[in-house]
Write a protein that holds these residues in place. Structure first.
Motif, short mmCIF file in Angstrom:
data_model
loop_
_atom_site.label_atom_id
_atom_site.label_comp_id
_atom_site.label_asym_id
_atom_site.label_seq_id
_atom_site.Cartn_x
_atom_site.Cartn_y
_atom_site.Cartn_z
N ALA A 40 -31.63 -25.83 40.44
CA ALA A 40 -30.62 -26.58 39.69
C ALA A 40 -30.46 -27.98 40.27
O ALA A 40 -30.39 -28.95 39.53
CB ALA A 40 -29.30 -25.83 39.71
N SER A 60 -28.23 -31.86 29.41
CA SER A 60 -27.70 -30.55 29.75
C SER A 60 -28.66 -29.80 30.66
O SER A 60 -29.87 -29.83 30.45
CB SER A 60 -27.49 -29.76 28.46
OG SER A 60 -26.90 -28.55 28.76
N GLY A 61 -28.13 -29.19 31.67
CA GLY A 61 -28.95 -28.36 32.55
C GLY A 61 -29.67 -29.13 33.64
O GLY A 61 -30.46 -28.57 34.38
N GLY A 63 -28.36 -30.36 36.28
CA GLY A 63 -27.81 -30.08 37.60
C GLY A 63 -26.58 -30.89 37.96
O GLY A 63 -26.17 -30.91 39.11
N LYS A 64 -25.96 -31.49 36.98
CA LYS A 64 -24.79 -32.30 37.26
C LYS A 64 -23.64 -31.44 37.80
O LYS A 64 -23.09 -31.72 38.86
CB LYS A 64 -24.31 -33.02 35.99
CG LYS A 64 -25.39 -33.81 35.28
CD LYS A 64 -24.86 -34.52 34.04
CE LYS A 64 -24.36 -33.58 32.94
NZ LYS A 64 -25.43 -32.83 32.26
N SER A 65 -23.32 -30.43 37.04
CA SER A 65 -22.20 -29.59 37.45
C SER A 65 -22.48 -28.94 38.78
O SER A 65 -21.61 -28.83 39.64
CB SER A 65 -21.97 -28.48 36.44
OG SER A 65 -21.64 -29.05 35.21
N THR A 66 -23.71 -28.50 38.97
CA THR A 66 -24.05 -27.83 40.21
C THR A 66 -23.85 -28.78 41.39
O THR A 66 -23.31 -28.39 42.43
CB THR A 66 -25.50 -27.34 40.13
OG1 THR A 66 -25.65 -26.58 38.94
CG2 THR A 66 -25.83 -26.47 41.32
#
Ligand code: ATP
Ligand code: ATP
Ligand code: MG
Ligand code: MG
Lengths: 383, 565, 335, 297, 377
Positions: A40, A60-61, A63-66
């Protein structure tokens, strides 16, 4: 209310270095074995000055949130360090971690999902105080009232439940919770993505106001470049777990140097029919590859318009591009960033390009644009 | 016996006889109360579905102890001597044309029918009969202990067996020599467990291996006898089918029906429903409350068996407060038997006042407890060692319904009300019938309890004689013959002596008088409160004919026929 | 997929080991002694001891367990103490009855439940919906033996329409033993009349037994269909101008089926061993009443092995259900 | 100038109700559920006030008075023992309620703890704990119940306990399932991000949310317990103490009389069972719908 | 004659919680080949309007309570269900927001495409399949022959939306209703999909109604735009006219709420305060009045009708010179529109009439006290 792009950075509050967060994929029914990883976040580095806002964008996906969650230690880093005010967040435990937690908070994307439906708004906002044992209970109650007022909610609403509020109001509650412990750093994970445009602006303004009054430092995550650009001093563009470009928000907007950034910018529709008519988009082919098996070399090479134009050089496939300091404060992870600069694509994507011969999308020609590109904005009061 | 569901005729017709028909037994109750109407000429053919209460539990004759197995065994096996249909004691030739008894009463010579074949083709002759008798005498070790009637009649195996020797005289004659005289030997020989089985089949299907041995498939797949019916198939839990023996040796008595299917239906209400819906043709054990239902249905008939069972509320005199005669008397006076019988046994039972049934010659009305008298009960209790409120433990079984105890809990509840009305304080105690009620009872653990008895023999020796004839008790199931003393704790040497005398007395008339004397003594001790003399009833479709109910439940299906309609 | 099935089958082992452990524990907790109930109340101490020895009951419990499991490995499921028959044979004799009854009950439950559930969902909130809901609830609310008896009296005794006991009219077909009567009557005996008779015998018990699954199926179908009806792809299907019937069958039902199948599977598994009451009322020689009698008679081998077989079947039915998900839901199939 | 920013309330904000109040209002508007509630409340009230409501001592009667059909004196008639059926039904409500409540609360107590541990710890612990649940679920329920009753001996408490054992894996699995789902929710994440730890998260955030399906299941289990107890009675494993009226046993003792003139003795207890069970089921269904706004119809 | 003509469409939902006034008299027309954008906040009735046109309102709550919908001179409201079915998919097609949930997860792409074709045309399976392959190729799905056998979940979001487009265009409908076709997609994918949509509808001259929140998307994709608020159309006109001269306070507000890449970063956002009205109450006055900085007293009581912005000339609803119409009692001036707030000296939005004051008045006070909501001088 908005900050100049070149806001004088204070001392470094946060330094992320070589951060990797991999989620193991396990298989097996009785005995689990390790079958691979979701990479991620795969080597992310940046630093952040006190009072600064760093925007984190990407599809999306990517790895920002992670990344955001790793910073506030909701996830454990697989590798790399996250140094917050001189302490490595990745290694602290117990009391030290609790102390650290007080100083960094998070705002979540979904204002519906991030508030416990069974708790009153008051107790949601009070939770951080309770957990950290701040003040007496009457002090806490008072503080909750203050916090609600700060985010523009009636303190009397404390006894209500989240579902009684609209999306914007809920997001305010989330902000109040994040503010409760007077943190220094707030990781805002897509705080406005789920909101209607008119409400988005309310929250963005609120966040900016709070930053001004409390000297907050933000990591602001969004997939909408225009929002990120609006709130950030600097922007990091992520692609498949890596930062491909890092620049001040003005620079990034005016002179994107990574082919991906260029494409991203070009894809953002602009609410101006005249300009839209003349813009030519760079349409990236296909989808973002899976983070389980990211492409070799430069992760972006499979979709890269520049590489195609350069005759698909092997280097992109073979060699991971280092994040280069191409100019002061400008990091780009592309072997051929120099070829981007000044290219037609770059100019077009930033709206500086000459109108091309692109066919008009409509069947009838638009009337000449009387307002043209005349700046319609006037300085905001008090700015 | 008390625990085994039913059956077994009796008759202590001590007089040896060479004639086919012996005289009516002196002590046995009279013939069936009703008989299925013969309704004209028998029709051959058809199938009768018999709604029974459960599957047979074995059909290796000598191991049989339960009523359902008896019922089927009765049709596929034949005994040397038979009971006359509907009687409890009239002997009739079976596989033995006739028999002689030696003057010392030890040697019995049987003259066998000739030309008889087992249904597997094995000839029935002296060899086959001797094979069977020897099997009883030397029961294979794995089977030992499961042979209730072998044990009660012959007392054990090998050296312990009452049988001293078996001798072949010629192909159709053989003799059995006993170690000591046994007056009811011939009657016992009418019991289905002593039916003749084909030696070939017994060997072929490994009947002598342990019943637990998978190779022993005899009774489930090939029980083989000479009877008017033969085994067809057994689907456990679903049905058991017998079919007409086409080569039956006695054509005059060959079966009318082509087949009989036994369909186990455990619940009496469902059994009646099955009868009424025509799913079955005949059912056993119609509940008292269902009698009217059957009677009022003009497509159905009721077949009544006269009483041969006694239900009672018994005491253990070694336990407090029942060691006090006054307490026992108080309890006896407190119970309104008439109300009880009309509530639970309407049509099936009569009020009992003695362990002997009033059809027995030795019966005499109870002179100690003269009837229902609550006031007297109160007075007795007040003057006893356990004045009111006198707390007592009262045991009754769960999960059973017996002819003499159709609704244990209901009867208990009714009696509890009566006892409490005179000053007892009743603690309800109960245990599963199958889950150790009898074991604990037999071991003398209950102060007061429900129990009952179905006579195997229409003779007092089979009732009170078993319960109270010994005054010393061995109470852990060691003694086979008179273990019942443990449960009742009756320890009166006078009673024991009187009963011993009666049992030993060869002369019928004297014996009857002896029993009357003994009963007077035992009644005075109030070891129990006799509640009901109970019979039972079958319900049948009116298309069933020739079914002769027997008090001992030994009913012959070859006589039955079914009219078309 | 095959790998998945193999894994699931592997999973059976620990579950069955667990079940067998629980069972042997339970059986030993049961009061009374199989030998005592077998030999009667007047058995001597020696007889009891011999008997106990012959069943290995005198061994320490772990030894018994090991011996038992060893026997199982050799296909030996032991022998009933009450009928003295091999447990496996008895099971095989009774299982067809159970299968047919379960099948019929589920046929009724599914056949009536799904259409009723769909109809209720489509008229959600209407009087019909409420009536369907209450009716199905009523099914769960009536004690099954009470219902069975009412059915027997109504259809058997009063109306004389249907038989109330057994699997087949034993008058007409004394030759037919156990086995799969529905199947045999048609395929082996080629006898439609017999088939009809078998079906007639099945109706009442199936109604009684099927009521509870019916209620569950109506309810799950209703809520599942209701959910699917609100799905975007149903709207898409309608926007494409598809026939209503096609939408119902291909789009709605197929998607609503997963929870329904789960319930069907679960209920089928439960019915296999849980039909004690129905079997008792309708004198149905099935597995449920057999095991029940075993508990009553302290027939420990039957309890152990019989329950073990049932548990295996239960787990297998669940496996079938899980595998069928893969066919209902391609997401599972391809992951 | 305040009015410039005047906001119309968000739709949901117009009503000042809590979440539970909201659910309650949905419940109130759900006809069948209200019928269920009335039945359940009535049932509980009858159980509580049995001594006041019952016209006769439920335990007193003589067989002379047996099978008196319903009359002004005995509204529902008398049973085989001459006892007043109405009084026995009224007192029987206590037993039935007791079995229901005891079995469900015991099942809940164990099932919840078990499910919470498995769900919260996750991983291998969860895996093996769930295999144990699989084992329990794969044992035929009724047989298990009977076995336990045989083991412990008949009686109300025993039956309740046996039914509770059957409920444990169901509740445990349900709770675990919803905990697993909730563990990854944003609001749990949010709580962790402000520093809340294990117990607090489990007790304050997860449990209250996870418990909803369990509440519904428990309501339905109350209903099932009453029917199960009746079924046990039919098979002869009911509470055998004749002095304690219990509906299932009343029905079991009398169903034989359905066709023989005294049908009312079986009919009324049957009706009592059906109504109470129906009540719990309707209420449970209503709760399911009102606690889960998605299922709103 | 217009391809589509919607007159005074009124749609309500009757729910347990009361009636939802979802669409309150919407009229518009559409010419063949024309593209129309429909913008507005969540819940303003965009989807419902279009579902009503398709007669696909969720049953049993949704009702068309008034108005007429004419497609090619045919009154759709009066059609029987089976007549309507023939029109759906053939004459009017729809694409929905969430490509994830709009395709049936248990059927292959082939089954779903073939059934669409066969629902309207008598063609053999093989022919329908061939058509499906062509269509997939047309929307840029590589190796359509093999991909046809796939299930929706085996496609990415963008691909799924392409499949939806292929399916929608399978029968060359005259009108395509795209309900937020790219909201769920990333910008780069959105760009792909929009381009495809533009190309295909341009080629076939399919009329398009494009529903979106994103003012940028409308700007680039449509010729005409309608702005909806609380079930009303508050502004309508050519896209250019509306973006250049936003005339309704709501449109003005929307344009000032979004940060724009084409403007300087320093430009402040001017949010629309408050939130949309509860549509469970029958609308009284202008629905936007409570949030409007330009409101006058009449706004509280009279709902303004849609009228030509400059009040002159015949009204043209369609075409490149469609009349710019606004429903407002107090139009912001172009200068005010540019700044995003009233500039008139001493102007104050009219206070709510007595009695209308609702329970959130206290909240308003707090909001007013907040720095970012500082009153305009
Ligand atoms: N807990 C997890 N376990 C396994 N994989 C995860 C987990 N969380 C995230 N991922 C995967 O990691 C990758 C990055 O996810 P992340 O949520 O950080 O992306 P994002 O940039 O925030 O995307 P979005 O814009 O959708 O929020 C994705 O492929 C996601 O599927
Ligand atoms: N099934 C329904 N039952 C009750 N009300 C409904 C239903 N569907 C829609 N509504 C209401 O109708 C109004 C209009 O909804 P609609 O879906 O058209 O909004 P929208 O403009 O498409 O919003 P979005 O941008 O969120 O899709 C809303 O107030 C909504 O709450
Ligand atoms: Mg994210
Ligand atoms: Mg919409």
């Amino acid at each position: 209310m908005t900050k100049p792009a070149e806001a004088a950075p204070g001392d470094t509050l946060l330094r992320v270095d070589g951060l990797k967060v991999w989620f193991p994929i396990t298989e097996g029914l009785i005995f689990q074995h390790h079958a691979g990883d979701v990479r991620a976040v795969d080597g992310v580095s940046f630093d952040l000055a006190r009072g600064e806002t760093l925007g984190l964008v990407g599809e999306s996906g990517c790895g920002k949130s992670t990344t955001g969650r790793a910073i506030v230690r909701l996830y454990r880093a697989t590798a790399g360090s996250i140094v917050f005010d001189g302490v490595d967040v990745a290694t602290v435990e117990g009391q030290a971690l609790q102390r650290m937690r007080r100083r960094m908070q998070m705002i979540f994307q979904d204002p519906y999902a991030s508030l416990d439906p069974r708790q009153t708004v008051g107790s949601i906002v009070r939770e951080p105080l309770d957990v950290h044992g701040v003040g007496t209970s009457s002090e806490r109650r008072e503080r909750v009232g203050e916090l609600l007022a700060t985010v523009g909610l009636n303190p009397a609403f404390g006894s209500r439940y989240p579902h009684e509020f609209s999306g914007g109001q809920r997001q305010r509650i989330g902000v109040a919770r994040a503010l409760a412990l007077q943190p220094e750093l707030i990781v805002a994970d897509e705080p406005v993505s789920a909101l209607d445009v008119s409400i988005q602006a309310q929250i963005i303004n609120l966040l900016e106001r709070l930053q001004a009054s409390f000297g907050l430092t933000y990591v602001f995550i969004a997939h909408d470049l225009s929002v990120v650009r609006h709130v950030s001093n600097r922007i990091a563009v992520m692609y498949l777990g890596r930062i491909v470009e890092l620049a001040s928000s003005v620079e990034l907007n005016e002179r994107p140097l990574h082919p991906y950034t260029v494409a991203l910018l070009s894809a953002v529709p602009v609410p101006d029919p005249a300009r839209e008519l003349n813009r030519r988009r760079i349409i990236l082919q296909g989808d973002v590859p899976s983070p389980v098996n990211p492409p070799s070399g430069c992760h972006f090479h499979t979709r890269c318009w520049l590489r195609e134009r350069l005759g698909n050089p092997e280097r992109c496939v073979a060699e991971v591009p280092a994040a280069r300091d191409i100019a002061p404060g400008r990091l780009v992870a592309c072997h051929f960033a120099e070829d981007v600069d000044g290219s037609r694509e770059q100019r077009q994507s930033t709206g500086q390009g000459a109108p091309s011969t692109a066919p008009a999308p409509s069947s009838y020609a638009p009337a000449p644009d009387p307002a043209g590109s005349a700046p319609t904005a006037s300085p905001a009061p008090g700015a | 016996g008390s625990s085994t569901a039913t059956t077994a005729p009796s008759a202590a017709s001590s007089a040896a006889s060479t004639s086919a028909a012996s005289q009516a037994a002196s002590t046995a109750p009279s013939a069936a109360a009703s008989t299925a109407p013969s309704g004209g000429t028998p029709v051959n053919g058809g199938t009768m579905i018999f709604g029974s209460a459960s599957d047979p539990s074995t059909l290796d004759a000598i191991l049989i102890q339960d009523g359902e197995s008896f019922r089927i065994a009765q049709q596929i096996y034949e005994t040397l001597i038979k009971l006359k249909p509907g009687t409890a004691s009239d002997l009739e030739p079976g596989l033995a044309k006739s028999w002689d008894v030696s003057p010392d009463g030890l040697t019995y010579t049987f003259h066998l029918q000739t030309g008889v074949m087992f249904t597997d083709g094995t000839p029935f002759n002296a060899d086959a009969a001797i094979y069977n008798v020897n099997r009883w005498k030397n029961l294979p070790e794995p089977l030992q202990g499961s042979d209730y009637y072998d044990i009660t009649v012959f007392g054990g195996y090998g050296a312990d067996s009452l049988i001293s020797s078996v001798n072949k005289i010629d192909d159709s004659t053989f003799s059995i020599t006993l170690k000591s005289p046994k007056a009811d030997f011939l009657t016992a020989m009418t019991l289905a467990p002593f039916g003749m089985q084909s030696p070939t089949a017994l060997q072929k299907y490994n009947a002598d291996l342990a019943p637990t041995d998978p190779k022993n498939t005899y009774w489930q797949t090939a029980p083989t006898g000479t009877g008017p019916f033969m085994f067809k198939e057994f689907v456990p839990g679903d049905h058991y089918t017998i079919v007409k023996n086409p080569n039956y040796w006695d054509p005059a008595n060959a079966a009318h029906l082509d087949s009989v299917v036994f369909k186990p239906i455990a619940d009496s209400a469902n059994r009646l429903a099955a009868l009424k819906s025509g799913t079955v043709d005949i059912i056993d054990f119609v509940d008292a409350n269902q009698l009217n239902d059957v009677k009022s249905d003009n497509t159905l008939q009721l077949l009544m068996r006269s009483p041969l069972a006694i239900g009672k509320y018994a005491f253990n005199q070694t336990q407090k407060p029942f060691n006090d005669l006054k307490v026992r008397e108080a309890a006896a006076y407190a119970i309104d038997k008439q109300a009880l019988v009309s509530a639970f046994f309407p049509g099936l039972g009569t009020v009992a006042d003695s362990d002997l049934i009033n059809t027995f010659p030795a019966y005499e009305p109870n002179q100690t407890i003269t009837g229902y008298d609550p006031q007297k009960a109160k007075d007795l209790l007040a003057s006893s060692t356990c004045p009111a409120p006198c707390s007592i433990d009262f045991w009754y079984p769960d999960n059973t319904s017996r002819p003499y105890m159709v609704d244990p809990k209901g009867e208990f509840e009714a009696i509890r009300q009566m006892l409490e009305a005179v000053g007892f304080k009743v603690n309800p105690q109960h245990k599963d019938w199958h889950g150790g009620y009898l074991t604990a009872e037999a071991n003398g653990q209950y102060p007061s309890f429900f129990i009952g008895w179905i006579y195997d023999y229409g003779d007092p020796a089979d009732g009170p004689g078993l319960f109270y004839a010994t005054s010393t008790a061995k109470c852990n199931g060691v003694s086979y013959t008179t273990p019942h003393n443990c449960e009742f704790g009756e320890d009166n040497p006078a009673v024991a002596a009187a009963m011993a005398k009666a049992i030993a007395e060869p002369d019928a008339a004297t014996r009857t008088q002896d029993w009357k004397d003994a009963m007077k003594l035992i009644n005075a001790d109030v070891p129990d409160v006799p509640l009901v003399w109970a019979g039972s009833a079958l319900g049948a479709s009116t298309s069933i004919h020739g079914y002769i109910p027997s008090p001992t439940q030994s009913e012959y299906f070859n006589l039955v026929w079914k009219s078309n309609s | 997929m095959l790998k998945y099935i193999a894994r699931r089958l592997l999973m059976l082992i620990p579950i069955l080991l667990g079940v067998s452990l629980v069972l042997i524990g339970f059986v030993h907790l049961l009061p009374g002694d199989p030998c005592a109930s077998m030999l009667g109340e007047h058995a001597t101490v020696e007889k009891l001891a011999t008997c106990r020895h012959s069943y290995g009951l005198d061994l320490p419990i772990w030894q018994q367990y090991v011996d038992y499991m060893g026997g199982l490995l050799h296909g030996d499921m032991g022998v009933s103490t009450s009928t003295r028959l091999p447990v496996l044979d008895q099971f095989v004799a009774r299982f067809p009855a159970t299968v047919e009854l379960t099948f019929a009950a589920m046929l009724f439950a599914v056949g009536a439940g799904i259409p009723l559930g769909i109809a209720a969902a489509k008229r959600a909130g209407s009087a019909f919906d409420t009536a369907a809901t209450i009716l199905s609830l009523l099914g769960i609310s009536i004690p099954i033996f009470f219902l069975g008896l009412l059915l027997a009296y109504l259809f058997g005794v009063w109306l004389h329409w249907l038989p109330t006991a057994g699997r087949i009219d034993l008058h007409l077909y004394p030759d037919v033993g156990g086995g799969f009567l529905l199947f045999n009557s048609l395929v082996i005996y080629h006898d439609p009349a017999m088939f009809i008779d078998v079906v007639k015998h099945l109706i009442l018990p199936a109604l009684a037994l099927g009521t509870i699954p019916l209620a569950y199926i109506v309810r799950i179908t209703r809520s599942s269909v209701l959910e699917v009806l609100n799905e975007d792809y149903v709207r898409t299907a309608r926007a494409k101008g598809l026939q209503q019937r096609r939408i119902d069958n291909r789009h709605v039902l197929r998607n609503a089926l997963v929870p329904i199948v789960t319930v069907i599977g679960l209920q089928t598994g439960l019915l296999m061993g849980g039909a004690v009451l129905t079997e008792t009322i309708f004198s149905w020689g099935g597995v449920g009443s057999w095991l029940f009698q075993a508990v009553v008679n302290n027939d420990f081998r039957v309890i152990e092995s019989g329950t073990l077989i049932l548990a295996t079947i239960f787990v297998l039915v669940n496996l079938v259900v899980d595998v069928s998900y893969a066919f209902l839901n391609p997401r599972i199939r391809y992951s | 100038m305040a009015a410039v920013t005047a906001a119309t309330p968000a739709p949901a904000a117009t009503r000042h109700r809590g979440l539970w109040a909201d659910a309650a209002s949905r419940l109130v508007h759900n006809g069948p559920a209200m019928v269920g509630l009335v039945l359940v409340v009535g049932f509980i009230a009858v159980a509580l006030f049995a001594p006041i409501l019952a016209p006769y001592n439920p335990d007193a009667g003589t067989i002379i008075n047996r099978f008196k059909p319903p009359s002004p004196e005995h509204l529902l008639g008398t049973d085989l023992q001459g006892r007043d059926i109405l009084s026995r039904i009224i007192w029987g409500a206590r037993s039935s309620l007791w079995v229901a409540v005891l079995s469900v609360s015991a099942g809940l107590a164990v099932g919840l703890v078990y499910g919470a541990i498995a769900g919260y710890l996750g991983g291998l612990v969860d895996f093996w704990m769930m295999r144990v649940v699989d084992v329990m679920l794969s044992l035929p329920g009724l047989l298990l119940t009977i076995t336990i009753v045989v083991f412990l001996g008949p009686g109300l408490n025993t039956i309740a306990f046996a039914i509770a054992v059957e409920n444990i894996p169901i509740f445990a699995r349900l709770l675990r399932g919803s905990i697993l789902g909730l563990k990854e929710t944003d609001y749990v994440m949010a709580s962790r991000s402000v520093g809340a730890r294990g117990q607090r998260i489990l007790l304050i955030h997860i449990m209250p949310n996870a418990i909803t399906p369990v509440i519904v299941a428990a309501t339905l289990a109350l209903a099932t317990a009453i029917v199960d107890a009746a079924g046990l009675g039919f098979l002869g494993f009911g509470p055998q103490d004749p002095a304690t009226p219990e509906w299932g046993t009343m029905l079991t003792d009398t169903y034989r009389y359905l066709t023989s003139g005294a049908a009312f003795t079986a009919f009324f207890p049957g009706v009592a069972i059906v109504l109470s069970v129906l009540g719990f089921n309707l209420l449970g269904d209503g709760l399911r719908e009102s606690l889960d706004p998605r299922l709103k119809r | 004659m217009a391809l589509l003509d919607v007159r005074d469409l009124v749609v309500r939902f009757r729910t347990r919680d009361g009636t939802v006034y979802a669409v309150n008299g919407v009229s518009f027309a559409l010419e063949p080949g024309e593209t129309l954008g429909l913008v507005g906040e969540s819940g303003c009735g965009k989807s419902v309007t279009n579902l009503a046109i398709m007669r696909l309102l969720p049953k049993p709550a949704g009702h068309i309570e008034g108005g007429a919908v004419t497609l090619d001179d045919q009154d759709l409201i009066g059609l029987s269900e089976s007549e309507m079915r023939a029109i759906r998919g053939r004459d009017v097609a729809m694409i929905f927001q969430d490509p994830m949930s709009s395709l049936n997860p248990v059927l292959t792409i082939e089954e779903q495409m073939v059934e669409t074709i066969q629902a309207h045309e008598k063609v053999s399976d093989a022919d329908a399949r061939k058509r499906a392959i062509e269509l997939l190729g047309m929307v840029g799905i590589p190796k359509p022959e093999t991909r046809l056998k796939s299930f929706p979940h085996q496609f990415s979001g963008g691909m799924r939306q392409r499949v939806m487009i292929a399916m929608a265009l399978a029968l060359r409908p005259k009108l395509l209703i795209a309900d937020e076709p790219t909201t769920a997609l990333d910008v780069t994918i959105q760009a792909q999909v929009l381009e495809l949509l533009r190309d295909l509808t341009g080629t076939y001259r399919t009329a398009v109604i494009l529903i979106t929140h994103d003012l940028g998307v409308v700007a680039g994709m449509t010729q005409r735009t309608m702005v909806m608020y609380a079930g009303f159309i508050v502004e309508a006109g050519t896209t250019r006219a509306i973006y250049e001269r936003p005339s309704h306070p709501y449109t003005v507000g929307l344009l000032h709420s979004i940060p724009r890449l084409d403007r300087g970063t320093s430009e402040p956002l001017i949010p629309i305060e408050g939130s949309p009205p509860d549509q469970r109450q029958a609308p009284v006055g202008c629905p936007f009045a409570p949030r409007c900085a330009w409101r006058v007293a009449a706004c509280w009581t009279d709902n303004p009708t849609l009228a030509a912005r400059d009040g002159s000339g015949p009204i043209r609803e369609t075409g490149p010179d469609a009349t710019h119409r606004v429903a407002c009692h107090n139009l912001p001036t172009p200068e005010e529109a540019a700044v995003g707030r009233p500039l008139r000296d001493g102007f104050r939005p009219a206070p709510p009439p007595g009695g209308v004051e609702d329970e959130l008045a206290d909240m308003v006070a707090v909001e007013a006290g907040a720095p970012d909501a500082a009153p305009v001088p």
